[in-house]
Design an enzyme around this catalytic site. Sequence first.
Site, PDB file in Angstrom:
ATOM      1  NE  ARG A  72      -2.718  -2.603   2.797  1.00  0.00           N
ATOM      2  CZ  ARG A  72      -3.114  -2.890   4.029  1.00  0.00           C
ATOM      3  NH1 ARG A  72      -3.717  -1.963   4.740  1.00  0.00           N
ATOM      4  NH2 ARG A  72      -2.908  -4.077   4.539  1.00  0.00           N
ATOM      5  CD  GLU A 109      -2.096  -9.378  16.350  1.00  0.00           C
ATOM      6  OE1 GLU A 109      -2.518  -8.880  15.291  1.00  0.00           O
ATOM      7  OE2 GLU A 109      -2.752  -9.415  17.396  1.00  0.00           O
TER       8      GLU A 109
HETATM    9  O1  LIG Z   1       2.924  -1.461  11.710  1.00  0.00           O
HETATM   10  P1  LIG Z   1       2.755  -2.899  11.340  1.00  0.00           P
HETATM   11  O2  LIG Z   1       2.184  -3.727  12.447  1.00  0.00           O
HETATM   12  O3  LIG Z   1       4.028  -3.495  10.814  1.00  0.00           O
HETATM   13  O4  LIG Z   1       1.660  -3.007  10.200  1.00  0.00           O
HETATM   14  C1  LIG Z   1       1.578  -2.091   9.133  1.00  0.00           C
HETATM   15  C2  LIG Z   1       1.704  -2.796   7.804  1.00  0.00           C
HETATM   16  O5  LIG Z   1       0.625  -3.747   7.659  1.00  0.00           O
HETATM   17  C3  LIG Z   1       0.002  -3.527   6.405  1.00  0.00           C
HETATM   18  O6  LIG Z   1       0.629  -4.222   5.377  1.00  0.00           O
HETATM   19  P2  LIG Z   1       0.537  -5.800   5.202  1.00  0.00           P
HETATM   20  O7  LIG Z   1       1.723  -6.441   5.873  1.00  0.00           O
HETATM   21  O8  LIG Z   1      -0.815  -6.259   5.625  1.00  0.00           O
HETATM   22  O9  LIG Z   1       0.765  -5.994   3.654  1.00  0.00           O
HETATM   23  P3  LIG Z   1      -0.088  -5.544   2.355  1.00  0.00           P
HETATM   24  O10 LIG Z   1       0.090  -4.053   2.201  1.00  0.00           O
HETATM   25  O11 LIG Z   1       0.592  -6.296   1.276  1.00  0.00           O
HETATM   26  O12 LIG Z   1      -1.528  -5.911   2.568  1.00  0.00           O
HETATM   27  C4  LIG Z   1       0.165  -2.044   6.178  1.00  0.00           C
HETATM   28  O13 LIG Z   1      -0.011  -1.692   4.806  1.00  0.00           O
HETATM   29  C5  LIG Z   1       1.556  -1.778   6.676  1.00  0.00           C
HETATM   30  O14 LIG Z   1       2.559  -2.022   5.689  1.00  0.00           O
HETATM   31  N1  LIG Z   2      -6.293  -2.170  11.144  1.00  0.00           N
HETATM   32  C1  LIG Z   2      -5.650  -2.341   9.981  1.00  0.00           C
HETATM   33  N2  LIG Z   2      -6.241  -1.964   8.817  1.00  0.00           N
HETATM   34  C2  LIG Z   2      -5.594  -2.119   7.645  1.00  0.00           C
HETATM   35  N3  LIG Z   2      -4.375  -2.660   7.531  1.00  0.00           N
HETATM   36  C3  LIG Z   2      -3.760  -3.054   8.664  1.00  0.00           C
HETATM   37  N4  LIG Z   2      -2.537  -3.590   8.867  1.00  0.00           N
HETATM   38  C4  LIG Z   2      -2.396  -3.797  10.201  1.00  0.00           C
HETATM   39  N5  LIG Z   2      -3.497  -3.391  10.865  1.00  0.00           N
HETATM   40  C5  LIG Z   2      -4.355  -2.918   9.924  1.00  0.00           C
END
Ligand SMILES: O=P(O)(O)OC[C@H]1O[C@H](OP(=O)(O)OP(=O)(O)O)[C@H](O)[C@@H]1O
Ligand SMILES: Nc1ncnc2[nH]cnc12
Length: 227
Positions: A72, A109
């Site tokens: 993202r 997590e």
């Molecule tokens: O602060 P944190 O606990 O590390 O979480 C934040 C991360 O989690 C989500 O990505 P995700 O790992 O779900 O990957 P994605 O963007 O590919 O869905 C979000 O876009 C951040 O990159």
């Molecule tokens: N609450 C949340 N919504 C979207 N992306 C996430 N990644 C970790 N926590 C999230």
Amino acid sequence: MFAAENGLKSDPRLQGISEAIRVVPHFPKQGIMFQDITTLLLDHKAFKDTVDIFVDRYRDMNISVVAGVEARGFMFGPAIALAIGAKFVPLRKPRKLPGEVISEAYELEYGTDCLEIHVGAVQPGERAIVIDDLVATGGTLSAAISLLERVGAEVIECACVIGVPDVKSNLWIMRFIPNDMPFRDSAGSMASHFTSSWSHAKLIIAVKDRSVRMTMRGADFAGKDDT
Ligand SMILES: O=P(O)(O)OC[C@H]1O[C@H](OP(=O)(O)OP(=O)(O)O)[C@H](O)[C@@H]1O
Ligand SMILES: Nc1ncnc2[nH]cnc12
């Protein structure tokens, strides 16, 4: 405080940004309030306002690297990079980049994940910012900072659109965050990932109707941890 310094606290753009982010309860699992930025991307004004807030901040800071976190961070980072005249460097999940990479594992997590950067994408001494949509525990940003520092970049700040509280570390952090900081939970959750990599970095969260900058320098948090 970021809001006070930059006049953002009453910035009319923040409400529109907040309203454009859909919150989906119990996705992808029970108990998670999923912050869905795809609805923000559908709203041209809110999307542009989001990018502009970061561009306003970084355009005169001599930033040459905008590093975006997969997936993202890729939705905001390139627009910011183009606007401030910097290169965009994707930090990708494992086995996506075809060239030589260096890798940084980090904890989720449940389980672990990994980010990778192409060797040679960043030169030693370059000034970098890290862009992502959201910070929760801060593990992803910590890994991004580590990667950039390992290739010799100076990480000036991390910037996210959304900060969500990390329930697990709320109690731990609430003691360290000044009462006048409007986003205590989210900001504080970063402290649970406080490592040496944070010592050079700052965090900006623009979320809902408020903005916060937390200075993540050691003096702000280290030494106050009497847990
Ligand atoms: O602060 P944190 O606990 O590390 O979480 C934040 C991360 O989690 C989500 O990505 P995700 O790992 O779900 O990957 P994605 O963007 O590919 O869905 C979000 O876009 C951040 O990159
Ligand atoms: N609450 C949340 N919504 C979207 N992306 C996430 N990644 C970790 N926590 C999230």
